[in-house]
Write a protein that holds these residues in place. Structure first.
Motif, PDB file in Angstrom:
ATOM      1  N   GLU A 253     -57.685  19.524  -3.340  1.00  0.00           N
ATOM      2  CA  GLU A 253     -58.848  18.645  -3.237  1.00  0.00           C
ATOM      3  C   GLU A 253     -58.429  17.423  -2.420  1.00  0.00           C
ATOM      4  N   PRO A 254     -59.388  16.636  -1.916  1.00  0.00           N
ATOM      5  CA  PRO A 254     -59.055  15.599  -0.927  1.00  0.00           C
ATOM      6  C   PRO A 254     -58.014  14.583  -1.363  1.00  0.00           C
ATOM      7  N   ARG A 255     -57.842  14.355  -2.648  1.00  0.00           N
ATOM      8  CA  ARG A 255     -56.895  13.337  -3.093  1.00  0.00           C
ATOM      9  C   ARG A 255     -55.547  13.926  -3.501  1.00  0.00           C
ATOM     10  N   GLY A 256     -55.359  15.216  -3.226  1.00  0.00           N
ATOM     11  CA  GLY A 256     -54.030  15.793  -3.335  1.00  0.00           C
ATOM     12  C   GLY A 256     -53.771  16.727  -4.478  1.00  0.00           C
ATOM     13  N   VAL A 257     -54.632  16.788  -5.496  1.00  0.00           N
ATOM     14  CA  VAL A 257     -54.382  17.666  -6.636  1.00  0.00           C
ATOM     15  C   VAL A 257     -54.580  19.124  -6.205  1.00  0.00           C
ATOM     16  N   LEU A 258     -53.625  19.969  -6.580  1.00  0.00           N
ATOM     17  CA  LEU A 258     -53.728  21.387  -6.267  1.00  0.00           C
ATOM     18  C   LEU A 258     -54.701  22.040  -7.240  1.00  0.00           C
ATOM     19  N   PHE A 259     -55.779  22.597  -6.690  1.00  0.00           N
ATOM     20  CA  PHE A 259     -56.797  23.308  -7.450  1.00  0.00           C
ATOM     21  C   PHE A 259     -56.605  24.814  -7.280  1.00  0.00           C
ATOM     22  N   GLU A 260     -57.015  25.524  -8.297  1.00  0.00           N
ATOM     23  CA  GLU A 260     -57.091  26.983  -8.257  1.00  0.00           C
ATOM     24  C   GLU A 260     -58.444  27.376  -8.835  1.00  0.00           C
ATOM     25  N   LEU A 261     -59.049  28.409  -8.299  1.00  0.00           N
ATOM     26  CA  LEU A 261     -60.171  29.077  -8.953  1.00  0.00           C
ATOM     27  C   LEU A 261     -59.648  30.410  -9.460  1.00  0.00           C
ATOM     28  N   ALA A 262     -59.872  30.692 -10.737  1.00  0.00           N
ATOM     29  CA  ALA A 262     -59.321  31.892 -11.366  1.00  0.00           C
ATOM     30  C   ALA A 262     -60.424  32.642 -12.099  1.00  0.00           C
ATOM     31  N   THR A 263     -60.378  33.951 -12.042  1.00  0.00           N
ATOM     32  CA  THR A 263     -61.379  34.786 -12.699  1.00  0.00           C
ATOM     33  C   THR A 263     -61.050  34.958 -14.178  1.00  0.00           C
TER      34      THR A 263
END
Length: 311
Positions: A253-263
């Motif tokens: 995300e723009p401020r640096g946190v690593l995001f994941e989308l998971a099923t």
């Protein structure tokens, strides 16, 4: 497309034994999967959660033995928050943590919460939250069901310009800005919060006691559409990655946190019976032929659930 709250949160530990002792015995989470890091199979990937390993309850750790203590800074999550049912539950946890030698952080949290740190310094919080969401609890010796942790409520991250609206969250991912720096995810199967705080002066360092990433739960039928959507808006997501227990897409995300989308599927019972989750080392199929080499490299671990059943 709609996100359904938090799927899991992944952190780093240097001490798998101490990690299991704290999260499974002290906090009463179930060790639901003992496997390896799919990208580095010589280190553990441990999963904790409720009795079924339900998305929204899952906390995971990569073990890197001997890793230096990390420090949360800008672009990093610094506190994880679970739900509990009542003020009586908070009182129970205050007493239990005191008996275990865990200090309460009186300067954090609010009147309806309890803030503290795990043995490696990771910020944790328990909060009383009124919600219609299903309570995601595990069964554990010494923890009455009415006082058990009930699944994640949200996280807090250090962010530059935390009060500015982050439009990726509000316009693309379905969050609502409810106060400066505070976002709520509602309308799906579970609610969640994501809060931005002013960062400390020191630069963050990834290491033991820090968060690696947070995964938000999408829906099986929408997963490919999310990957395409994120690509169209210039977020540069990874291709879909098969993690055996769920499919994943990663991006920052723009401020640096690593995001994941998971099923949510196929879930943690795909390779173990539900009554025996977390008891044996499970290897992904591509590493099963390496079992004889990998098992001696991994720290021997006792599952508190299995140990208690033998007594």
């Amino acid at each position: 497309m709609q996100l359904d709250g938090i799927h899991h949160i992944t952190c780093i530990t240097a001490d798998a034994r101490g990690n299991v002792e704290f999260y499974a015995r002290v906090l009463g989470l179930r060790l639901v999967k003992k496997t390896v890091n799919f990208d580095a199979p010589d280190v553990y990937h441990l999963y904790y959660g409720d009795e079924r390993g339900t998305p929204g309850s899952i906390l995971t750790f990569f073990e890197f033995p001997g890793a230096a203590r990390g420090r949360a800074g800008a672009g990093m999550i610094h506190r994880l928050r679970w739900r509990v049912a009542s003020d009586a539950a908070l009182a129970f946890w205050a007493a239990r943590l005191a008996r275990e030698g865990v200090e309460i952080d009186e300067g954090a949290g609010d009147q309806a919460s309890l803030a503290f740190r795990d043995p490696e310094g990771l910020g944790l919080e328990l909060g009383v939250v009124e919600t219609d969401d299903e309570p995601l609890r595990a069964a554990a010796d010494g923890i009455p069901p009415e006082h058990a942790l009930l699944g994640f409520d949200g996280v807090r991250a250090y962010s530059p310009s935390p009060s500015d609206e982050e439009r990726l969250l509000t316009e693309e991912l379905g969050f609502t800005l409810i106060a400066p720096g505070s976002y709520a995810l509602a309308g799906g199967r579970r609610q969640a919060t994501f809060v931005h705080d002013e960062p400390p002066p020191a630069v963050g360092i990834q290491g033991a006691g820090t968060v690696h990433h947070i995964a938000w739960c999408d829906r099986d039928a929408d997963h490919e559409a999310w990957q395409q959507h994120l690509s169209r808006i210039g977020v540069r997501p990874t291709p879909i990655v098969d993690r055996q227990y769920f499919l994943s897409i990663y991006f920052r995300e723009p401020r640096g946190v690593l995001f994941e989308l998971a099923t949510p599927s196929p879930g943690f019972a795909v390779d173990e019976a539900p009554g025996h989750l977390g008891e044996a080392l499970r290897l992904p199929p591509q590493y099963e032929h390496l079992r004889g080499r990998l098992e001696p490299l991994l720290t021997p671990l006792d599952n508190p659930r299995a140990t208690a059943a033998q007594q």
